[in-house]
Design a protein around this motif. Structure first.
Motif, PDB file in Angstrom:
ATOM      1  N   ASP A  52     -12.678   7.053 -12.396  1.00  0.00           N
ATOM      2  CA  ASP A  52     -13.410   5.936 -12.990  1.00  0.00           C
ATOM      3  C   ASP A  52     -13.252   4.640 -12.208  1.00  0.00           C
ATOM      4  O   ASP A  52     -14.127   3.779 -12.266  1.00  0.00           O
ATOM      5  CB  ASP A  52     -12.951   5.700 -14.430  1.00  0.00           C
ATOM      6  N   ASP A  53     -12.130   4.502 -11.475  1.00  0.00           N
ATOM      7  CA  ASP A  53     -11.886   3.224 -10.802  1.00  0.00           C
ATOM      8  C   ASP A  53     -11.537   3.322  -9.318  1.00  0.00           C
ATOM      9  O   ASP A  53     -11.170   2.319  -8.704  1.00  0.00           O
ATOM     10  CB  ASP A  53     -10.791   2.450 -11.526  1.00  0.00           C
ATOM     11  N   SER A  54     -11.641   4.529  -8.718  1.00  0.00           N
ATOM     12  CA  SER A  54     -11.308   4.619  -7.294  1.00  0.00           C
ATOM     13  C   SER A  54     -11.900   5.863  -6.638  1.00  0.00           C
ATOM     14  O   SER A  54     -12.223   6.842  -7.298  1.00  0.00           O
ATOM     15  CB  SER A  54      -9.797   4.603  -7.081  1.00  0.00           C
ATOM     16  N   LEU A  55     -12.018   5.778  -5.329  1.00  0.00           N
ATOM     17  CA  LEU A  55     -12.428   6.908  -4.503  1.00  0.00           C
ATOM     18  C   LEU A  55     -11.277   7.198  -3.551  1.00  0.00           C
ATOM     19  O   LEU A  55     -10.878   6.344  -2.762  1.00  0.00           O
ATOM     20  CB  LEU A  55     -13.699   6.577  -3.715  1.00  0.00           C
ATOM     21  N   SER A  56     -10.726   8.397  -3.673  1.00  0.00           N
ATOM     22  CA  SER A  56      -9.617   8.841  -2.843  1.00  0.00           C
ATOM     23  C   SER A  56     -10.173   9.760  -1.758  1.00  0.00           C
ATOM     24  O   SER A  56     -10.923  10.689  -2.056  1.00  0.00           O
ATOM     25  CB  SER A  56      -8.618   9.590  -3.717  1.00  0.00           C
ATOM     26  N   ILE A  57      -9.823   9.481  -0.501  1.00  0.00           N
ATOM     27  CA  ILE A  57     -10.358  10.252   0.617  1.00  0.00           C
ATOM     28  C   ILE A  57      -9.219  10.719   1.512  1.00  0.00           C
ATOM     29  O   ILE A  57      -8.356   9.925   1.899  1.00  0.00           O
ATOM     30  CB  ILE A  57     -11.340   9.414   1.452  1.00  0.00           C
ATOM     31  N   THR A  58      -9.229  12.010   1.852  1.00  0.00           N
ATOM     32  CA  THR A  58      -8.273  12.574   2.796  1.00  0.00           C
ATOM     33  C   THR A  58      -9.062  13.226   3.924  1.00  0.00           C
ATOM     34  O   THR A  58     -10.023  13.954   3.666  1.00  0.00           O
ATOM     35  CB  THR A  58      -7.372  13.617   2.119  1.00  0.00           C
ATOM     36  N   VAL A  59      -8.676  12.917   5.155  1.00  0.00           N
ATOM     37  CA  VAL A  59      -9.322  13.520   6.323  1.00  0.00           C
ATOM     38  C   VAL A  59      -8.266  14.202   7.171  1.00  0.00           C
ATOM     39  O   VAL A  59      -7.090  13.820   7.148  1.00  0.00           O
ATOM     40  CB  VAL A  59     -10.092  12.477   7.176  1.00  0.00           C
TER      41      VAL A  59
END
Length: 94
Positions: A52-59
């Motif tokens: 609801d309050d963030s976008l978590s990204i792992t590359v």
């Protein structure tokens, strides 16, 4: 294997994740549902989770050149797609 993670605070996380996956899906394999997305670039992979309050990204990528490239491609597109929100991801290598 090289791996990095970043979190961007936004109430539009699902929207941005879907936009990124749909855009990348034109040239590479990308899939998403309402809160999870993956992109397989060929030179590296990206996994995203929207809340609801963030976008978590792992590359991740198998060498330094590909690692830099996947971080740049994902970060650059996120920044461009975010428009007025001006989202910038700060990667933390893990």
């Amino acid at each position: 294997m090289h791996k990095a993670h970043g979190v961007v605070k936004t109430s539009k996380a699902t929207r941005y994740m879907k936009a990124l996956c749909n855009h990348f899906d034109r040239k590479v394999t990308a899939e998403h549902d309402n809160n999870h997305g993956t992109v397989q670039f060929g030179f590296g992979d990206c996994e995203m989770t929207a809340t609801d309050d963030s976008l978590s990204i792992t590359v991740e990528a198998d060498n330094e050149d590909h690692f830099g490239r996947v971080k740049y491609v994902v970060g650059d597109h996120l920044e461009r797609f975010s428009g007025e929100d001006a989202l910038i991801i700060e990667w933390q290598d893990i």
